[in-house]
Design a protein around this motif. Structure first.
Motif, short mmCIF file in Angstrom:
data_model
loop_
_atom_site.label_atom_id
_atom_site.label_comp_id
_atom_site.label_asym_id
_atom_site.label_seq_id
_atom_site.Cartn_x
_atom_site.Cartn_y
_atom_site.Cartn_z
N SER A 226 -5.82 4.31 1.05
CA SER A 226 -4.61 3.95 0.30
C SER A 226 -4.39 4.85 -0.91
CB SER A 226 -4.74 2.51 -0.18
OG SER A 226 -5.84 2.42 -1.06
N ARG B 196 -2.51 -11.89 2.27
CA ARG B 196 -2.34 -10.62 1.54
C ARG B 196 -3.01 -9.49 2.29
NH1 ARG B 196 -0.80 -11.19 -4.33
NH2 ARG B 196 0.57 -12.98 -4.07
N SER B 197 -2.41 -8.32 2.28
CA SER B 197 -3.04 -7.18 2.94
C SER B 197 -4.19 -6.71 2.08
CB SER B 197 -2.01 -6.07 3.10
OG SER B 197 -1.78 -5.47 1.85
N PRO B 198 -5.19 -6.06 2.71
CA PRO B 198 -6.33 -5.56 1.94
C PRO B 198 -5.89 -4.61 0.82
CG PRO B 198 -6.73 -5.34 4.31
CD PRO B 198 -5.33 -5.81 4.16
N ILE B 199 -4.86 -3.80 1.10
CA ILE B 199 -4.38 -2.85 0.10
C ILE B 199 -3.81 -3.59 -1.11
CG2 ILE B 199 -2.78 -0.92 -0.32
CD1 ILE B 199 -4.77 -0.23 1.88
N HIS B 200 -3.03 -4.63 -0.81
CA HIS B 200 -2.45 -5.46 -1.87
C HIS B 200 -3.57 -6.07 -2.71
CE1 HIS B 200 1.05 -8.01 -3.18
NE2 HIS B 200 0.03 -8.55 -3.81
N GLU B 201 -4.60 -6.52 -2.04
CA GLU B 201 -5.73 -7.16 -2.70
C GLU B 201 -6.48 -6.16 -3.59
OE1 GLU B 201 -6.34 -10.12 -3.18
OE2 GLU B 201 -8.47 -10.08 -3.71
N GLN C 202 -11.02 1.58 2.62
CA GLN C 202 -9.62 1.20 2.41
C GLN C 202 -9.06 1.78 1.12
OE1 GLN C 202 -10.46 -2.67 3.41
NE2 GLN C 202 -9.26 -2.63 5.29
N ARG D 91 1.51 -16.47 2.51
CA ARG D 91 1.35 -15.30 3.38
C ARG D 91 0.02 -14.61 3.10
NH1 ARG D 91 3.24 -10.35 0.52
NH2 ARG D 91 3.72 -11.76 -1.15
N TRP E 205 6.38 -17.16 2.86
CA TRP E 205 6.28 -15.75 2.49
C TRP E 205 5.89 -15.61 1.02
CZ3 TRP E 205 8.41 -11.96 -0.62
CH2 TRP E 205 8.11 -10.64 -0.22
#
Ligand code: C2E
Ligand code: MG
Ligand code: MG
Ligand code: MG
Length: 291
Positions: A84, A25-30, A80, A23, A19
């Motif tokens: 977001s 990464r989500s596109p938003i996190h990126e 995206q 893990r 984790w």
């Protein structure tokens, strides 16, 4: 029991390490990471007057300078960013960057230079937009630039009191509104009325078929007629050939497309396009020296 406990622990440990380190990464996190790292950069594409073909402005187009993937086109990350809400700070980032770079060279800018930004619908309900536009304009001597916000009719803009009041305040600042990709959406004609649009940008899908398909030519001619009757400025975007430019000359106000220049990084745009006699009055850092 000892063995059972140990394997339980090690499985738990492996999960925690996965984790933390591995893990996906989500596109938003990126996108959020890229925003922090200022990886979104402004490219500028020239806008020319249709009669003289002289440079009169530029459209700012966002690119993602990704450390591994290289330069990423906006179609691949704007949806995206819009979903977001990150599009708002991302746009602010490139507005600040363009403002800084162009203001440092404003002696080389022709007066009334049009600078247009693409603005998402969510941003049009956000009071930060007004502050950002004010801050952008404050960098320039009055009359030096015309700030244009491009809205696309594919976005569902709602003419609620809040949005309308924001647009009225933008109008009072002298900010102009352009309807982008005109002809490809659904409620375009209502928008023109509700939002007091100043400019229409005829979509490149119609421009690209000039000379080969008479239906597209009829659509273009009719949009030109409509724009003229409504007193709007007209931009034909996506001009790639001399014959397209000649077809539109004298019919529209401005032309934009690869024929006149591709989008390039803002500093390169300044170096290549803003070479007047006052360029020598700028030092290496881009700050203006005394005349
Ligand atoms: P758009 O605002 O309609 O921008 C015009 C697009 O057409 C740009 O693609 C530009 O590079 C491309 N183009 C210009 N001249 C020609 C030509 O002669 N031929 C062809 N085939 N294409 C041409 P780009 O840069 O990939 O941007 C795509 C779209 O992404 C933009 O369409 C705009 O809707 C959106 N976009 C770009 N930057 C931003 C931004 O900062 N914020 C938001 N919200 N959207 C943006
Ligand atoms: Mg645009
Ligand atoms: Mg106005
Ligand atoms: Mg367009």
């Amino acid at each position: 029991f000892g063995l059972w406990l140990l394997s339980g622990f090690s499985a738990g440990f492996a999960c925690i390490m996965w984790w933390l380190l591995g893990r996906p990464r989500s596109p938003i996190h990126e996108l959020a990471r890229a925003l922090q790292a200022r990886e979104f950069v402004p490219f500028l594409q020239p806008l020319v007057a249709s009669d003289s073909e002289q440079l009169v402005g530029a459209e700012v187009l966002m690119r993602w300078q990704h450390p591994d993937a290289g330069l990423i086109r906006p179609d691949l990350f704007i949806p995206q960013a819009e979903a977001s809400g990150l599009i708002v700070p991302m746009t602010d980032l490139i507005m600040t960057e363009v403002g800084e770079v162009l203001a440092a060279r404003q002696a080389c800018l022709p007066d009334g230079f049009h600078i247009s930004f693409n603005i998402s619908a969510a941003h049009c309900r956000d009071d930060r937009l007004l502050r950002e536009c004010r801050a952008f304009l404050a960098r320039f001597t009055p009359g030096k630039v015309v700030l244009v916000l491009e809205l696309t009719e594919r976005d569902l803009l709602v003419a609620d009191p809040h949005t309308l009041s924001l647009f009225r305040q933008l109008d009072a600042l002298g900010v102009q509104l352009a309807m982008d990709d005109f002809g490809t959406g659904h409620s375009s004609l209502v928008y023109l009325q509700q939002f007091h649009v100043d400019m229409l940008k005829i979509d490149k899908s119609f421009i690209g078929r000039i000379g080969t398909e008479s239906l597209s030519e009829h659509i273009v001619d009719n949009v030109i007629d409509l724009g003229g009757r409504l007193g709007l400025a007209l931009v034909a975007e996506g001009i790639e050939t001399r014959s397209q430019a000649d077809y539109l000359k004298g019919k529209v106000t401005y032309l934009q497309g690869y024929l006149f220049g591709r989008p390039v990084p803002v500093r390169q745009f300044c170096d290549e396009r803003l070479t007047g006699n006052s360029v020598s009055a700028i030092d290496a850092e881009g700050t203006l020296l005394a005349p």
